[in-house]
Structure formats: C-alpha cells, structure tokens
Design an enzyme around this catalytic site. Sequence first.
Site, PDB file in Angstrom:
ATOM      1  N   ARG A 117      40.803  32.337  42.512  1.00  0.00           N
ATOM      2  CA  ARG A 117      41.973  32.637  41.560  1.00  0.00           C
ATOM      3  C   ARG A 117      42.062  33.823  40.683  1.00  0.00           C
ATOM      4  O   ARG A 117      42.769  34.050  40.052  1.00  0.00           O
ATOM      5  CB  ARG A 117      42.307  31.344  40.563  1.00  0.00           C
ATOM      6  CG  ARG A 117      43.860  31.208  40.309  1.00  0.00           C
ATOM      7  CD  ARG A 117      43.975  29.815  39.582  1.00  0.00           C
ATOM      8  NE  ARG A 117      42.933  29.421  38.441  1.00  0.00           N
ATOM      9  CZ  ARG A 117      43.227  29.759  37.237  1.00  0.00           C
ATOM     10  NH1 ARG A 117      44.233  30.349  37.004  1.00  0.00           N
ATOM     11  NH2 ARG A 117      42.188  29.502  36.410  1.00  0.00           N
ATOM     12  N   LYS A 118      40.925  34.700  41.331  1.00  0.00           N
ATOM     13  CA  LYS A 118      40.716  35.898  40.449  1.00  0.00           C
ATOM     14  C   LYS A 118      41.785  37.047  41.308  1.00  0.00           C
ATOM     15  O   LYS A 118      41.451  37.708  42.123  1.00  0.00           O
ATOM     16  CB  LYS A 118      39.357  36.401  40.654  1.00  0.00           C
ATOM     17  CG  LYS A 118      38.300  35.627  39.871  1.00  0.00           C
ATOM     18  CD  LYS A 118      36.720  36.048  40.136  1.00  0.00           C
ATOM     19  CE  LYS A 118      35.939  35.051  39.283  1.00  0.00           C
ATOM     20  NZ  LYS A 118      34.585  35.413  39.486  1.00  0.00           N
ATOM     21  N   THR A 119      43.127  36.722  41.215  1.00  0.00           N
ATOM     22  CA  THR A 119      44.108  37.837  41.581  1.00  0.00           C
ATOM     23  C   THR A 119      44.920  38.473  40.490  1.00  0.00           C
ATOM     24  O   THR A 119      44.723  37.992  39.320  1.00  0.00           O
ATOM     25  CB  THR A 119      45.030  36.664  42.324  1.00  0.00           C
ATOM     26  OG1 THR A 119      45.596  35.829  41.291  1.00  0.00           O
ATOM     27  CG2 THR A 119      44.479  36.097  43.427  1.00  0.00           C
ATOM     28  N   THR A 176      39.641  39.331  46.456  1.00  0.00           N
ATOM     29  CA  THR A 176      40.825  39.492  45.644  1.00  0.00           C
ATOM     30  C   THR A 176      41.018  40.404  44.647  1.00  0.00           C
ATOM     31  O   THR A 176      41.886  40.722  43.774  1.00  0.00           O
ATOM     32  CB  THR A 176      41.729  38.323  45.485  1.00  0.00           C
ATOM     33  OG1 THR A 176      41.048  37.505  44.664  1.00  0.00           O
ATOM     34  CG2 THR A 176      42.222  37.757  46.838  1.00  0.00           C
TER      35      THR A 176
END
Length: 303
Positions: free
Chosen positions: A149-151, A284
């Site tokens: 979820r490191k976007t 990401t």
Amino acid sequence: GTSSFTHNTERSAMELRCVLPPHWRETVAQWVKDDVPSLDVGGLVVGEAETVATLWCKSSGVLAGTPFVEAIFESLGCRVDWLVAEGQWVVPKGKEAVAYVRGPARMLLLGERTALNTLSRCSGVASGARRCADLAAESEWRGHVAGTRKTTPGFRIVEKYGLLVGGAATHRLDLSQMVMLKDNHVWAAGSITTAVETAKLAAGFSAKIEVECRSFDEATEACAAGADVVMFDNYAPPELAADAARLKAAYPHVLVEASGGITPDTLPAYLTPHVDIVSMGHLTHGYACVDFSLKLPKPEHAA
C-alpha cells in the site's frame, strides 16, 4: 513448472483495463485540470491546427498506462493510435515510436505533460514488476510477488494497474479490502489475540485478516486466534525458510507472506517453498520511470 502468477503476454490490454472502476476517468480529468487551472498561453502560440504528434519511448521498459493516456487525450478531443501493445517490452535504439496522437495542436500540447508523467510512471512500475515476476518464474516458485500500500496519494490506481500489467499481484488495494494488523494495532489492542478477535467482529467471513509478526511465537498466536495470513516481517532468508516451514506444518491453511526491505537483488533468497507471497514496497515507491517524449512534426526549414 511455471509460477502461478506468471504474466500472460498474450493477455489483451482491453482485458486488463476492464478492472478499472467507472470513476477513474473523473480522476484523469482532475489531473488535466490541475495542470491548466487558468489560461494556457502556449495554446495561443500553437493554435488549433490539426496535426499528428509522435509519442517516442527513449529508454527500455514495459509499456503500461495506455488507458490513462487515451483518456487524457480523449478529454481534449484527441485520439491515440498505439503502435506497441500494452505489456510489451520496448527496447529502443535511441528512440522508438510507440503511438501517434492526432488532434488540434494546442490540445496535444495541453495534454502532453500529464500524459507523459502518467505513462512514464506506470511503465516504470510495470517494468519493475515484470523483472521480479520473471525472477520468480525462473526459480519455479509458485507464489505471488506483490506490491504494497506504499503508493502515491491520488495516483494509487495507476501504480496498482502498473503492477498488474507487469505480472505482479496488487496486494490489498486499500484499507477496506483486507484487514492488516501491524505492530501499532497489536500494541493498542494489548495482544495479537485481542486484535484478531476484535477485527473479526466487523470483518466477518468476507475479509481476510493478516497479522504482521516478528517471531515464530507471534505467528503461532496469530494463527491460533484465527488469522488467515501471517506476514513474517524483516526476516533474514534462512530464518524465514525455517519458520515458514514450521508454521505450515502446524497451520497448512494459513498463507505466509515475507516482507520488509526486499529488493530485486535479494528477492530470489526469499522464494522458498513454504512462502506464498513476497511483498515489495520497492515496486511502487522506489521505481525508475521510463523515458517518453511527445513531438509535433518538425518543419523542413527548422534548425
């Protein structure tokens, strides 16, 4: 054998774009508005003459993000004709034409930078994902290489789409898709068992619960409490292989994920038989962009 997630190079771009939600075009329109909130003086200079621009790829990578580029230019009354299919590796000798974009000159240039920014980043994500997916396939490992979820806020849909084009798994798309209980959740709840039991009150049967663990004891507590996925965080490969094997022997139905600082260089060491998922934030938030440019026809007399 081949990896269960190995990318299908024959999968059509139209198939993948079908995962995009209906509102994604509204997101694209906002990007265009963000780049031209007021007057476009450059548009006055070039005018409304119909012309054809060439979209050039100038560095190697997987072409990804074509639906977003099309939507950007379509919102401005332009049309994109691709010469290279999404998902293909492009290895330019200097530069290679990947598309023609047709429309009024001022509209082409109005959408130029937004389209290039989107395409270069989505292609960068897809290129990194493809390299890692290929590494996993070559080792005949049957798990999933995944993002995290490191976007980038506001840009998540493009980066997650790039993962799919590259052949990686997206992991959870947002906080609502799957429950992930990390150290902060456990500390606030008081224990792993309490955290999992509390989460189950709302998650019910429809959402998996994953627990971040830093030891075998934490992992067994998570499994006993009913976790569906155990993440071994920041493990060295030898300890990961040993603890994953022990956990699978006791809880064969629980998925095992490895995460924490894994890079393409270190990835092969984590691809062990009892690990189901290797997640990589690097895909990401540490990716290199692919270089593209858009050029209008150059007059014969121009220097």
